[in-house]
Design a protein around this motif. Structure first.
Motif, PDB file in Angstrom:
ATOM      1  N   TRP A  46     -32.937 -73.529  19.712  1.00 12.91           N
ATOM      2  CA  TRP A  46     -34.128 -73.300  20.538  1.00 12.91           C
ATOM      3  C   TRP A  46     -35.351 -73.780  19.782  1.00 12.91           C
ATOM      4  N   GLY A  47     -36.389 -74.162  20.532  1.00 18.09           N
ATOM      5  CA  GLY A  47     -37.557 -74.767  19.894  1.00 18.09           C
ATOM      6  C   GLY A  47     -38.534 -73.753  19.321  1.00 18.09           C
ATOM      7  N   ALA A  48     -39.714 -74.274  18.965  1.00 25.24           N
ATOM      8  CA  ALA A  48     -40.768 -73.441  18.378  1.00 25.24           C
ATOM      9  C   ALA A  48     -41.179 -72.339  19.360  1.00 25.24           C
ATOM     10  N   GLY A  49     -41.725 -71.261  18.815  1.00 23.20           N
ATOM     11  CA  GLY A  49     -42.183 -70.152  19.650  1.00 23.20           C
ATOM     12  C   GLY A  49     -41.067 -69.245  20.105  1.00 23.20           C
ATOM     13  N   SER A  50     -39.893 -69.374  19.481  1.00 19.24           N
ATOM     14  CA  SER A  50     -38.759 -68.548  19.897  1.00 19.24           C
ATOM     15  C   SER A  50     -38.535 -67.404  18.921  1.00 19.24           C
ATOM     16  N   GLY A  51     -37.954 -66.336  19.428  1.00 13.77           N
ATOM     17  CA  GLY A  51     -37.607 -65.202  18.571  1.00 13.77           C
ATOM     18  C   GLY A  51     -36.330 -64.560  19.081  1.00 13.77           C
ATOM     19  N   PHE A  52     -35.639 -63.855  18.189  1.00 16.81           N
ATOM     20  CA  PHE A  52     -34.316 -63.308  18.526  1.00 16.81           C
ATOM     21  C   PHE A  52     -34.147 -61.911  17.965  1.00 16.81           C
ATOM     22  N   GLY A  53     -33.320 -61.128  18.620  1.00 15.16           N
ATOM     23  CA  GLY A  53     -33.038 -59.777  18.123  1.00 15.16           C
ATOM     24  C   GLY A  53     -31.594 -59.390  18.393  1.00 15.16           C
ATOM     25  N   VAL A  54     -31.012 -58.662  17.453  1.00 16.83           N
ATOM     26  CA  VAL A  54     -29.649 -58.129  17.604  1.00 16.83           C
ATOM     27  C   VAL A  54     -29.720 -56.646  17.301  1.00 16.83           C
ATOM     28  N   GLU A  55     -29.327 -55.815  18.249  1.00 15.17           N
ATOM     29  CA  GLU A  55     -29.356 -54.365  18.045  1.00 15.17           C
ATOM     30  C   GLU A  55     -28.027 -53.766  18.464  1.00 15.17           C
ATOM     31  N   ILE A  65     -19.655 -78.021   9.076  1.00 14.84           N
ATOM     32  CA  ILE A  65     -20.834 -77.661   9.867  1.00 14.84           C
ATOM     33  C   ILE A  65     -21.713 -78.894   9.923  1.00 14.84           C
ATOM     34  N   SER A  66     -22.156 -79.279  11.126  1.00 12.25           N
ATOM     35  CA  SER A  66     -23.061 -80.428  11.198  1.00 12.25           C
ATOM     36  C   SER A  66     -24.171 -80.144  12.196  1.00 12.25           C
ATOM     37  N   ALA A  67     -25.337 -80.741  11.937  1.00 15.38           N
ATOM     38  CA  ALA A  67     -26.499 -80.505  12.791  1.00 15.38           C
ATOM     39  C   ALA A  67     -26.815 -81.752  13.596  1.00 15.38           C
ATOM     40  N   THR A  68     -27.084 -81.589  14.886  1.00  9.63           N
ATOM     41  CA  THR A  68     -27.655 -82.647  15.703  1.00  9.63           C
ATOM     42  C   THR A  68     -29.048 -82.129  16.066  1.00  9.63           C
ATOM     43  N   PRO A  69     -29.927 -82.961  16.633  1.00 12.14           N
ATOM     44  CA  PRO A  69     -31.284 -82.455  16.886  1.00 12.14           C
ATOM     45  C   PRO A  69     -31.305 -81.204  17.763  1.00 12.14           C
ATOM     46  N   ASN A  70     -30.398 -81.109  18.694  1.00 10.83           N
ATOM     47  CA  ASN A  70     -30.484 -79.994  19.636  1.00 10.83           C
ATOM     48  C   ASN A  70     -29.418 -78.934  19.485  1.00 10.83           C
ATOM     49  N   ALA A  71     -28.523 -79.115  18.539  1.00  9.90           N
ATOM     50  CA  ALA A  71     -27.427 -78.146  18.417  1.00  9.90           C
ATOM     51  C   ALA A  71     -26.863 -78.167  16.998  1.00  9.90           C
ATOM     52  N   VAL A  72     -26.158 -77.114  16.671  1.00  8.61           N
ATOM     53  CA  VAL A  72     -25.423 -77.056  15.402  1.00  8.61           C
ATOM     54  C   VAL A  72     -23.947 -76.869  15.753  1.00  8.61           C
TER      55      VAL A  72
END
Ligand code: FAD
Ligand code: FES
Ligand code: FES
Lengths: 286, 160
Positions: A174-183, A63-70
């Motif tokens: 995704w940047g700051a101010g983001s939120g996610f949901g799984v239902e 697993i590796s991280a770049t600034p905009n993606a994992v």
């Protein structure tokens, strides 16, 4: 309930995997975590003379991280991804993982296996589709990237060519101010979802600057709800979420099976979308 | 095609070597080749949890693993959960709380509960329900199993 005979290959490098697939062609199948393939073989829904086990290829488990993606290697176990700090920067992925079966399944099942298997009720294909992930495929011709929007063709059918493996998936951050949901709705905890929704939003005050809504269990692939996304962006953070849910559900043509009727799946879809969006908006505001 | 392959495993601390077909399922190898019949098989496709063992410390369905995939791994079955001759805290709690009736599901329950509590020292009741949701029991109605999980969690916590 026992699989038929096969020859087991356990290469240690990606190029060896690709060479074995080229050598055996249709007679070969990739074995990753085995949590879908072994049941299929045990039930004799399929037999393969050659299994190419990719678990001993270290390059596929990174697993590796770049600034905009994992970037998550295909062979990363679902339970390891659940605990990984880089994966935590992709909250939709982190939230979707625990919905897969049970912890004993996730200890073996892999991120790449779930996406390559492309079950329309699976969570990870929907995460890839929702976030516009890039699928990295490696084959005899080298490496290429496939957009998630072009990857899922039908139940258990993907855009991978014969002889290609899914080597990694790049999930955008995704940047700051983001939120996610799984239902999801399922009869029992750990079962495949009858219907599920995965949603993400980015807020700037009450403006929705970015939205994704993807549904599972309602077609032969995960379904991206573009019209509902546009309606949410137009309506903003205080939009009528019941209405967004109805827009998402309107074009769906779910199928009937032993687990639920098509009408039931269609009926619950708006509510599932509303719940996923409610959770996403709440998280984005906090 | 039905050539046998040598597979080396460490099972409950003992080095073992078996010659099996690649299609041999780990659960069958444990039961038939190594005589460890504590691991039970029911559905044989991943749904019931009866066959749960630890592979390198992590709980897994042994019906969904080919023995060849476990080459070099360390396996713990229900026979290896407790110190010699005694009962582990989980086994003790299962006895105290009537967590079993016929006992068919019990090996999988004990192994799953042990694995979960080893990595989750402070579970809520909801966590325990979720953790045990992958093991089906046709007898008890689960209340005794959840009570056992609670007792085992609390005792393991108190003694650590
Ligand atoms: C009881 C139970 C409950 C489950 N519940 C859920 C659930 O709720 N949600 C869910 O999403 N899944 C669920 N699963 C499936 C689980 O997530 C699997 O782990 C996953 O679908 C497949 O991943 P795997 O690594 O086990 O792949 P495998 O079983 O090894 O392979 C699956 C398929 O993908 C192919 N494949 C695998 N890796 C690659 C690769 N890198 N490149 C090309 N092809 C590849 C294989 O050839 C095979 O056709 C459940 C499974 C069980 C047994
Ligand atoms: S026998 Fe393995 S899960 Fe049922
Ligand atoms: S005690 Fe009989 S199945 Fe659980």
């Amino acid at each position: 309930m026992k699989p038929s005979q096969f020859q087991h290959h356990a290469p240690e490098r990606v190029d060896e995997v690709v060479a074995l697939l080229a050598e055996y062609g249709d007679d070969a199948k990739v074995l990753a975590g085995g949590q879908s393939l072994i049941p299929i073989m045990a039930l004799r829904m399929a037999t393969y003379p050659h299994l190419v086990d990719i678990a001993r290829v270290p390059d596929l488990s990174k697993i590796s991280a770049t600034p905009n993606a994992v970037r998550v290697g295909a062979m990363v176990r679902q339970s390891h991804a659940e605990r990984d700090a880089a994966v935590a920067t992709v909250p939709l992925l982190a939230k979707a993982l625990p919905h897969i079966g049970h912890f004993q399944i996730r200890n073996r099942g892999t991120v790449g296996g779930s996406i390559a298997h492309a079950d329309p009720a699976s969570e990870l294909p929907a995460v890839a589709l929702a976030l516009d992930a890039r699928i990295e495929a490696t084959g005899p011709g080298g490496v290429r990237f496939i957009d998630a929007s072009e990857f899922f063709l039908s139940t258990w059918q993907t855009a991978l060519d014969d002889g290609e493996i899914l080597s990694a998936v790049e999930f955008p951050v995704w940047g700051a101010g983001s939120g996610f949901g799984v239902e999801e709705i399922a009869r029992r905890k750990g079962d495949f979802a009858l219907v599920g929704a995965l949603a993400g939003v980015t807020l700037d005050g009450d403006r929705v600057t970015r939205a994704c809504i993807t549904m599972i269990g309602v077609g032969s692939t995960p379904v991206r709800c573009h019209e509902a996304e546009a309606a949410l962006i137009a309506g903003g953070a205080n939009a009528d979420l019941d209405e967004i849910g109805r827009i998402a559900a309107a074009p769906l043509t779910p199928t009937h099976d032993v687990h639920a009727s098509a009408a039931y799946r269609k009926h619950v879809s708006p509510a599932i979308v509303r719940r996923a969006l409610t959770a996403a908006l709440k998280e984005a505001r906090s | 095609m039905n050539d046998r392959t040598r597979v080396r495993l460490t099972v409950n601390g003992h080095a073992e070597q078996v010659e099996v077909e690649p299609r041999a399922i780990l659960a069958d190898v444990l039961r038939d080749n190594l005589g460890l019949t504590g691991t039970h098989l029911a559905c044989e496709h991943g749904v019931c949890g009866a066959c749960t063992v630890l592979i390198d410390g992590e709980a897994a369905r042994s019906c969904l693993v080919f023995a060849v995939q476990a080459e070099g791994a360390s396996i713990t079955t229900v026979e290896g959960i407790a110190p010699d001759g005694g009962l582990s805290p989980v086994q003790e709690a299962m006895r105290d709380c009537h967590g079993l009736q016929c006992g068919f599901c019990t090996p999988g329950i004990v192994v799953s509960m042990t694995a979960y509590l080893n990595t989750h020292p402070n579970p809520s009741d909801a966590d325990l329900k979720e953790a045990m949701s992958g093991n089906l029991c046709r007898c008890t109605g689960y209340q005794g199993i959840l009570a056992a999980a609670r007792q085992a969690a609390d005792r393991m916590n108190a003694s650590s």
